[in-house]
Design a protein around this motif. Structure first.
Motif, PDB file in Angstrom:
ATOM      1  N   ASN A  91       0.814  -1.214   0.000  1.00 37.75           N
ATOM      2  CA  ASN A  91       0.000   0.000   0.000  1.00 37.75           C
ATOM      3  C   ASN A  91       0.847   1.262   0.000  1.00 37.75           C
ATOM      4  N   LYS A  92       2.167   1.121   0.198  1.00 39.03           N
ATOM      5  CA  LYS A  92       3.065   2.278   0.091  1.00 39.03           C
ATOM      6  C   LYS A  92       3.689   2.359  -1.304  1.00 39.03           C
ATOM      7  N   HIS A  93       4.297   1.264  -1.766  1.00 36.44           N
ATOM      8  CA  HIS A  93       4.950   1.330  -3.088  1.00 36.44           C
ATOM      9  C   HIS A  93       3.969   1.112  -4.245  1.00 36.44           C
ATOM     10  N   LYS A  94       2.733   0.656  -3.931  1.00 38.57           N
ATOM     11  CA  LYS A  94       1.631   0.564  -4.910  1.00 38.57           C
ATOM     12  C   LYS A  94       1.851  -0.461  -6.017  1.00 38.57           C
ATOM     13  N   ALA A  95       2.759  -1.414  -5.810  1.00 45.06           N
ATOM     14  CA  ALA A  95       3.023  -2.394  -6.871  1.00 45.06           C
ATOM     15  C   ALA A  95       3.231  -3.787  -6.276  1.00 45.06           C
ATOM     16  N   PRO A  96       2.173  -4.434  -5.793  1.00 40.64           N
ATOM     17  CA  PRO A  96       2.334  -5.755  -5.182  1.00 40.64           C
ATOM     18  C   PRO A  96       2.941  -6.788  -6.113  1.00 40.64           C
ATOM     19  N   PHE A  97       2.658  -6.659  -7.416  1.00 40.13           N
ATOM     20  CA  PHE A  97       3.231  -7.589  -8.382  1.00 40.13           C
ATOM     21  C   PHE A  97       4.408  -6.961  -9.137  1.00 40.13           C
ATOM     22  N   GLY A  98       4.962  -5.904  -8.574  1.00 39.47           N
ATOM     23  CA  GLY A  98       6.106  -5.239  -9.203  1.00 39.47           C
ATOM     24  C   GLY A  98       7.400  -5.434  -8.439  1.00 39.47           C
ATOM     25  N   VAL A  99       7.379  -6.289  -7.412  1.00 37.98           N
ATOM     26  CA  VAL A  99       8.549  -6.463  -6.543  1.00 37.98           C
ATOM     27  C   VAL A  99       9.752  -6.988  -7.323  1.00 37.98           C
ATOM     28  N   PHE A 100       9.523  -7.916  -8.236  1.00 37.33           N
ATOM     29  CA  PHE A 100      10.612  -8.460  -9.064  1.00 37.33           C
ATOM     30  C   PHE A 100      11.372  -7.333  -9.754  1.00 37.33           C
ATOM     31  N   ASP A 101      10.650  -6.473 -10.438  1.00 36.66           N
ATOM     32  CA  ASP A 101      11.292  -5.391 -11.199  1.00 36.66           C
ATOM     33  C   ASP A 101      11.932  -4.353 -10.291  1.00 36.66           C
ATOM     34  N   MET A 102      11.311  -4.083  -9.143  1.00 35.43           N
ATOM     35  CA  MET A 102      11.863  -3.067  -8.238  1.00 35.43           C
ATOM     36  C   MET A 102      13.169  -3.531  -7.601  1.00 35.43           C
ATOM     37  N   VAL A 103      13.262  -4.821  -7.300  1.00 33.42           N
ATOM     38  CA  VAL A 103      14.512  -5.341  -6.740  1.00 33.42           C
ATOM     39  C   VAL A 103      15.559  -5.492  -7.842  1.00 33.42           C
ATOM     40  N   ARG A 104      15.124  -5.923  -8.997  1.00 31.85           N
ATOM     41  CA  ARG A 104      16.057  -6.072 -10.124  1.00 31.85           C
ATOM     42  C   ARG A 104      16.705  -4.742 -10.498  1.00 31.85           C
ATOM     43  N   SER A 105      15.929  -3.676 -10.488  1.00 35.62           N
ATOM     44  CA  SER A 105      16.445  -2.363 -10.886  1.00 35.62           C
ATOM     45  C   SER A 105      17.308  -1.713  -9.806  1.00 35.62           C
ATOM     46  N   GLY A 106      17.232  -2.227  -8.589  1.00 37.02           N
ATOM     47  CA  GLY A 106      17.985  -1.626  -7.495  1.00 37.02           C
ATOM     48  C   GLY A 106      17.199  -0.593  -6.725  1.00 37.02           C
ATOM     49  N   GLN A 107      15.943  -0.374  -7.105  1.00 35.91           N
ATOM     50  CA  GLN A 107      15.096   0.540  -6.345  1.00 35.91           C
ATOM     51  C   GLN A 107      14.950   0.037  -4.905  1.00 35.91           C
ATOM     52  N   TYR A 108      14.907  -1.311  -4.774  1.00 37.44           N
ATOM     53  CA  TYR A 108      14.932  -1.964  -3.470  1.00 37.44           C
ATOM     54  C   TYR A 108      16.045  -3.004  -3.475  1.00 37.44           C
ATOM     55  N   ASP A 109      16.641  -3.218  -2.303  1.00 40.79           N
ATOM     56  CA  ASP A 109      17.713  -4.207  -2.173  1.00 40.79           C
ATOM     57  C   ASP A 109      17.151  -5.609  -2.010  1.00 40.79           C
ATOM     58  N   LEU A 110      15.981  -5.688  -1.371  1.00 40.45           N
ATOM     59  CA  LEU A 110      15.370  -6.970  -1.038  1.00 40.45           C
ATOM     60  C   LEU A 110      13.883  -6.944  -1.366  1.00 40.45           C
ATOM     61  N   GLY A 111      13.308  -8.124  -1.514  1.00 38.46           N
ATOM     62  CA  GLY A 111      11.870  -8.217  -1.718  1.00 38.46           C
ATOM     63  C   GLY A 111      11.320  -9.433  -0.997  1.00 38.46           C
ATOM     64  N   HIS A 112      10.051  -9.373  -0.658  1.00 32.56           N
ATOM     65  CA  HIS A 112       9.371 -10.551  -0.102  1.00 32.56           C
ATOM     66  C   HIS A 112       8.089 -10.727  -0.891  1.00 32.56           C
ATOM     67  N   SER A 113       7.981 -11.882  -1.564  1.00 34.56           N
ATOM     68  CA  SER A 113       6.851 -12.095  -2.457  1.00 34.56           C
ATOM     69  C   SER A 113       6.691 -13.594  -2.690  1.00 34.56           C
ATOM     70  N   ALA A 114       6.202 -13.967  -3.870  1.00 33.94           N
ATOM     71  CA  ALA A 114       6.052 -15.377  -4.237  1.00 33.94           C
ATOM     72  C   ALA A 114       6.564 -15.564  -5.653  1.00 33.94           C
TER      73      ALA A 114
END
Length: 363
Positions: free
Chosen positions: A75-98
């Motif tokens: 609800n903060k980053h607004k992209a529940p299915f965007g974690v893969f791309d956000m971690v891949r790009s370096g926007q985030y260092d880590l992700g927790h998803s499926a």
């Protein structure tokens, strides 16, 4: 001679102590490693959201405060299915998803969450940690500058909530159902219309009849979502016998971390993943008892044999198709099937035989 030997021993001891002191000094250099994690779940989402927070807590405690992890919810980053791309790009260092959420962009990722008619949680953990699963995961994720580690298991999931009873394969035709991963492809092969919807939108979609049915997790999480209020048929599982979430890691960031920090992070991920499995199992047991006493109108069903047989056949055909299309998919599928065949013998001799024996005595 004795004095010479003693002198040598003192010298060796001095070097050893000096090296140890140097290592400890480096480990306690005082530098704080601040990492950002994006999760696919909303703030305070139970069990799923507990795992990354427990991981962050353990990492900070074991590092004596040298690791600080900030977690941004969906609800903060607004992209529940965007974690893969956000971690891949370096926007985030880590992700927790499926992992199976990324099948649209990287089809081979879906095998590392769970598979229909596949391994149970202990079998799947054995495959991942000791049976070659981690190496195969690396083959898939390293191409995208990512690493993936187990992030918590739900155990065997229920088959879903249905507004209408499923009596035959024909009842699956045209069925609009929220069901991700390989299971969605299985149902599509039988005429259903699978879709994936973020957790925060599931109740509304079912209530408004945007979908006819959904699977989420099981009693550990489903009751608090309120699905039983609008879909009274609760089916037992077939599609996700060991649903494993994941910790995604940006590989460039990982390589820049010192060895001791990486070890602490891996340990924290492993501990929190296992803790989620225990927590999920406990909550399922508690909520199943609550469901039977407080919500007697919920009708627990198992799919008819002809439906199960059709799903099993469709699943096997899809596995054959995937294996023929992609050598890496074949390698993963063959590895899982081979390990399951071996592990299942022990599961049957240990767990199944024990439960059958106890049931026979209690009856």
């Amino acid at each position: 001679m004795k004095l010479l030997k003693l002198t040598k021993l003192v010298a060796i001891a001095t070097v050893t102590v000096s090296s140890l002191t140097s290592s400890l000094t480096m480990a306690a250099d005082g530098k704080v490693y601040r990492l950002k994690m994006a999760e696919s779940w909303n703030t305070n989402f139970p069990i799923f959201g507990d795992a990354p927070r427990e991981m962050a807590r353990l990492a900070e405690e074991m590092s004596d405060g040298r690791i600080k992890i900030t977690i941004d919810s969906a609800n903060k980053h607004k992209a529940p299915f965007g974690v893969f791309d956000m971690v891949r790009s370096g926007q985030y260092d880590l992700g927790h998803s499926a992992s199976y959420y990324w099948k649209g962009k990287v089809p081979n990722t879906l095998y590392f969450t769970t598979m229909p008619f596949g391994m149970t949680a202990p079998e799947q953990y054995g495959w991942f940690y000791y049976g070659g699963g981690q190496a195969l995961s690396n083959k898939v994720y390293n191409k995208f500058g990512l690493m993936s580690f187990p992030g918590g298991n739900t155990g065997n999931q229920m088959g879903g909530w249905f507004q209408k009873e499923i009596n035959s394969v024909d009842d699956l035709k045209g069925l609009k159902m929220r069901i991700p991963g390989f299971a969605g492809e299985v149902l599509a092969k039988l005429g259903a219309k699978p879709t994936n919807i973020p957790s925060g939108e599931l109740f509304t979609a079912l209530e408004r009849r945007t979908i006819d049915a959904l699977e989420w997790v099981g009693p550990s999480l489903d009751l608090r979502m309120g699905f039983h209020k609008i879909a009274p048929y609760y089916y037992t599982g077939w599609h996700e016998p060991a649903t494993e979430l994941q910790f995604l890691v940006n590989q460039r960031k990982w390589k820049r971390l010192p060895d001791d920090i990486r070890t602490i992070l891996k340990t924290a991920m492993k501990l929190s993943a296992y803790d989620m499995y225990i927590q999920s199992y406990h909550e399922s047991a508690e909520n199943w008892a609550k469901m039977k006493s407080e919500f007697p109108n919920i009708q627990v069903k198992s799919f008819p044999k002809d439906v199960m047989s059709a799903m099993y056949k469709a699943n096997q055909e899809l596995l054959d198709e995937k294996s023929a299309e992609d050598p890496l998919a074949k390698e993963i599928i063959d590895s899982q099937q081979s390990y399951m065949k071996k592990a299942r013998v022990w599961t049957n001799i240990s767990d199944r035989a024990y439960l059958d024996s106890v049931d026979a005595v209690e009856q």
